[in-house]
Design a protein around this motif. Structure first.
Motif, PDB file in Angstrom:
ATOM      1  N   VAL A   1       0.856  -1.181   0.000  1.00 20.80           N
ATOM      2  CA  VAL A   1       0.000   0.000   0.000  1.00 20.80           C
ATOM      3  C   VAL A   1       0.892   1.231   0.000  1.00 20.80           C
ATOM      4  N   THR A   2       0.343   2.330  -0.452  1.00 24.45           N
ATOM      5  CA  THR A   2       1.018   3.626  -0.405  1.00 24.45           C
ATOM      6  C   THR A   2       0.011   4.650   0.116  1.00 24.45           C
ATOM      7  N   PHE A   3       0.508   5.822   0.473  1.00 24.39           N
ATOM      8  CA  PHE A   3      -0.421   6.870   0.881  1.00 24.39           C
ATOM      9  C   PHE A   3      -1.360   7.244  -0.263  1.00 24.39           C
ATOM     10  N   GLY A   4      -0.916   7.000  -1.478  1.00 21.56           N
ATOM     11  CA  GLY A   4      -1.726   7.379  -2.626  1.00 21.56           C
ATOM     12  C   GLY A   4      -2.858   6.441  -2.949  1.00 21.56           C
ATOM     13  N   ASN A   5      -2.859   5.216  -2.404  1.00 16.25           N
ATOM     14  CA  ASN A   5      -3.934   4.276  -2.766  1.00 16.25           C
ATOM     15  C   ASN A   5      -4.725   3.764  -1.566  1.00 16.25           C
ATOM     16  N   LEU A   6      -4.697   4.510  -0.450  1.00 10.59           N
ATOM     17  CA  LEU A   6      -5.478   4.113   0.715  1.00 10.59           C
ATOM     18  C   LEU A   6      -6.966   4.351   0.469  1.00 10.59           C
ATOM     19  N   GLN A   7      -7.798   3.459   0.966  1.00 10.03           N
ATOM     20  CA  GLN A   7      -9.235   3.623   0.823  1.00 10.03           C
ATOM     21  C   GLN A   7      -9.728   4.762   1.708  1.00 10.03           C
ATOM     22  N   GLN A   8     -10.786   5.416   1.268  1.00  4.18           N
ATOM     23  CA  GLN A   8     -11.257   6.621   1.928  1.00  4.18           C
ATOM     24  C   GLN A   8     -11.672   6.375   3.382  1.00  4.18           C
ATOM     25  N   ASP A   9     -12.383   5.271   3.639  1.00  2.80           N
ATOM     26  CA  ASP A   9     -12.832   5.027   5.012  1.00  2.80           C
ATOM     27  C   ASP A   9     -11.646   4.771   5.943  1.00  2.80           C
ATOM     28  N   TYR A  10     -10.610   4.123   5.417  1.00  6.44           N
ATOM     29  CA  TYR A  10      -9.412   3.883   6.213  1.00  6.44           C
ATOM     30  C   TYR A  10      -8.674   5.190   6.466  1.00  6.44           C
ATOM     31  N   LYS A  11      -8.622   6.055   5.474  1.00  4.30           N
ATOM     32  CA  LYS A  11      -7.979   7.358   5.641  1.00  4.30           C
ATOM     33  C   LYS A  11      -8.682   8.167   6.729  1.00  4.30           C
TER      34      LYS A  11
ATOM     35  N   VAL B   1      22.720   9.403   4.562  1.00  4.28           N
ATOM     36  CA  VAL B   1      21.432   8.859   4.109  1.00  4.28           C
ATOM     37  C   VAL B   1      20.591   9.901   3.381  1.00  4.28           C
ATOM     38  N   GLN B   2      21.101  11.097   3.226  1.00  2.04           N
ATOM     39  CA  GLN B   2      20.342  12.149   2.567  1.00  2.04           C
ATOM     40  C   GLN B   2      19.949  11.715   1.158  1.00  2.04           C
ATOM     41  N   ASN B   3      18.624  11.664   0.920  1.00  4.93           N
ATOM     42  CA  ASN B   3      18.054  11.283  -0.384  1.00  4.93           C
ATOM     43  C   ASN B   3      18.384   9.843  -0.792  1.00  4.93           C
ATOM     44  N   LYS B   4      18.875   9.035   0.128  1.00  4.56           N
ATOM     45  CA  LYS B   4      19.170   7.637  -0.181  1.00  4.56           C
ATOM     46  C   LYS B   4      17.898   6.801  -0.082  1.00  4.56           C
ATOM     47  N   LYS B   5      17.828   5.753  -0.907  1.00  6.39           N
ATOM     48  CA  LYS B   5      16.678   4.860  -0.925  1.00  6.39           C
ATOM     49  C   LYS B   5      16.926   3.730   0.066  1.00  6.39           C
ATOM     50  N   ILE B   6      16.028   3.575   1.042  1.00  6.68           N
ATOM     51  CA  ILE B   6      16.225   2.636   2.144  1.00  6.68           C
ATOM     52  C   ILE B   6      14.939   1.853   2.380  1.00  6.68           C
ATOM     53  N   ILE B   7      15.062   0.608   2.818  1.00  6.58           N
ATOM     54  CA  ILE B   7      13.903  -0.164   3.250  1.00  6.58           C
ATOM     55  C   ILE B   7      14.203  -0.790   4.603  1.00  6.58           C
TER      56      ILE B   7
ATOM     57  N   GLU C   1       1.240  14.496   0.539  1.00  2.00           N
ATOM     58  CA  GLU C   1       1.731  15.326  -0.563  1.00  2.00           C
ATOM     59  C   GLU C   1       3.170  14.998  -0.951  1.00  2.00           C
ATOM     60  N   GLU C   2       3.995  14.593   0.033  1.00  2.00           N
ATOM     61  CA  GLU C   2       5.411  14.383  -0.235  1.00  2.00           C
ATOM     62  C   GLU C   2       5.833  12.909  -0.186  1.00  2.00           C
ATOM     63  N   LEU C   3       5.060  12.069   0.495  1.00  2.00           N
ATOM     64  CA  LEU C   3       5.454  10.670   0.678  1.00  2.00           C
ATOM     65  C   LEU C   3       4.500   9.711  -0.033  1.00  2.00           C
ATOM     66  N   GLY C   4       3.875  10.185  -1.073  1.00  2.00           N
ATOM     67  CA  GLY C   4       2.856   9.380  -1.755  1.00  2.00           C
ATOM     68  C   GLY C   4       3.357   8.087  -2.355  1.00  2.00           C
ATOM     69  N   SER C   5       4.659   8.020  -2.684  1.00  3.64           N
ATOM     70  CA  SER C   5       5.200   6.811  -3.305  1.00  3.64           C
ATOM     71  C   SER C   5       5.849   5.870  -2.295  1.00  3.64           C
ATOM     72  N   THR C   6       5.877   6.249  -1.018  1.00  2.00           N
ATOM     73  CA  THR C   6       6.462   5.384   0.010  1.00  2.00           C
ATOM     74  C   THR C   6       5.702   4.065   0.063  1.00  2.00           C
ATOM     75  N   LYS C   7       6.435   2.959   0.020  1.00  2.00           N
ATOM     76  CA  LYS C   7       5.806   1.634   0.000  1.00  2.00           C
ATOM     77  C   LYS C   7       5.720   1.063   1.413  1.00  2.00           C
ATOM     78  N   PHE C   8       4.559   0.499   1.728  1.00  2.00           N
ATOM     79  CA  PHE C   8       4.338  -0.221   2.974  1.00  2.00           C
ATOM     80  C   PHE C   8       3.924  -1.634   2.590  1.00  2.00           C
ATOM     81  N   GLN C   9       4.798  -2.591   2.837  1.00  7.49           N
ATOM     82  CA  GLN C   9       4.588  -3.948   2.350  1.00  7.49           C
ATOM     83  C   GLN C   9       4.407  -4.925   3.504  1.00  7.49           C
ATOM     84  N   SER C  10       3.603  -5.935   3.255  1.00  6.19           N
ATOM     85  CA  SER C  10       3.438  -7.022   4.214  1.00  6.19           C
ATOM     86  C   SER C  10       3.531  -8.339   3.473  1.00  6.19           C
ATOM     87  N   GLY C  11       3.792  -9.413   4.227  1.00  6.69           N
ATOM     88  CA  GLY C  11       3.880 -10.734   3.618  1.00  6.69           C
ATOM     89  C   GLY C  11       5.219 -11.404   3.864  1.00  6.69           C
TER      90      GLY C  11
END
Length: 289
Positions: A45-55, A145-151, A200-210
């Motif tokens: 999930v990302t901030f950009g695809n959360l369902q409205q009721d969950y938001k 870590v400035q602007n570095k991609k991390i998980i 607005e700024e973290l819309g592409s941040t990935k939150f993964q489970s599994g």
């Protein structure tokens, strides 16, 4: 393997492949049975695809500061302000989550139910140790870590990841249980970085489970500069899966910071065993601090 004190370890290493498996004939505690890790479907999930009721429920939760508490150790040791959701029991979360996880008979009394619940709602001490070490590396100019991609793998509360976000990193988060992502990690990020910034700024941040074996998306292959993880090598059945995912995610020049105990009694994993798995694999170099 027998030693002074007559104890044994409940794992064995394949001499040819380096794979580690539980050995039912060699157990540290006869009351502890080797566990089989259940494969769990990967979700993102990302901030950009959360369902409205969950938001809406997220907004209500994160507007209530009484639901969150300061991680005091980090304030004192690293002059870092990180808040995390208070988890006293699962009754409130059970009302939020459409999940049968909280119906498990052991969920209220266990920090870990292998293959069902991997401990994400508890704030484990090694995650705080990891923040302290990362803070030291940054201040000594050993880590930028400035602007570095991390998980952060096996993120639980996501405290190390949030700390690196404060230092300018772009951080994705992963945990075995989607309930941990939805009821803990996402609220924590919003509370620490505010609603507007997240959407607005973290819309592409990935939150993964599994399960780690199910997370190898091609769009994430070799994209991470740094991987962080803590308290994730306790189960001997998962060491190879974790190593394979680290190899898949990291850039060729990337580095993984892993914080864990030397040995996890009753479950068999730990630093020395994981070091052996990495060395036998031969793809990466490993060192201890």
């Amino acid at each position: 393997m027998w030693g002074e004190g007559s104890f044994s370890l409940n794992f064995q290493i394949n001499e040819e492949t380096g794979d580690v498996t539980s050995n039912p004939q060699m157990t540290y505690d006869t009351k502890v049975k080797p566990e089989v890790f259940e494969s769990k479907e990967a979700k993102t999930v990302t901030f950009g695809n959360l369902q409205q009721d969950y938001k809406e429920s997220l907004q209500a939760l994160t507007n209530d500061s009484s639901k969150f508490e300061l991680v005091k150790n980090l304030k004192q040791e690293c002059q870092t302000t990180v808040y995390t959701r208070k988890i006293k029991n699962y009754n409130e979360i059970q009302k939020e989550a459409e999940s049968n996880l909280f119906q498990h008979p052991d969920i209220q009394s266990s920090d870990l139910i292998t293959g069902v619940y991997e401990g994400g709602f508890k704030l484990w001490e090694c995650s705080l140790d990891l923040v302290s070490y990362l803070n030291q590396q940054i201040h000594q100019h050993e880590l930028d870590v400035q602007n570095k991609k991390i998980i952060e793998l096996g993120c639980g509360h996501g405290v190390p990841g949030m700390f690196l976000m404060q230092k300018g990193a772009q951080v994705d988060f992963q945990d075995y249980n989607s309930e941990v992502i939805n009821s803990l990690v996402l609220p924590n990020i919003i509370f620490n970085f505010n609603w507007k910034h997240c959407f607005e700024e973290l819309g592409s941040t990935k939150f993964q489970s599994g399960s780690w074996d199910n997370l190898k998306n091609e769009d994430q292959k070799g994209i991470y500069d740094v991987i962080i993880t803590s308290e994730t090598i306790y189960n001997v059945n998962n060491l190879r899966s974790l190593l394979n995912l680290i190899k898949f995610y990291l850039k060729p020049e990337g580095v993984c910071y892993l914080a864990a105990k030397t040995y996890y009694f009753s479950v068999g994993g730990g630093c020395r065993l994981f070091e052996d798995v990495v060395n036998r694999d031969g793809f990466m170099k490993i060192g201890s601090v």
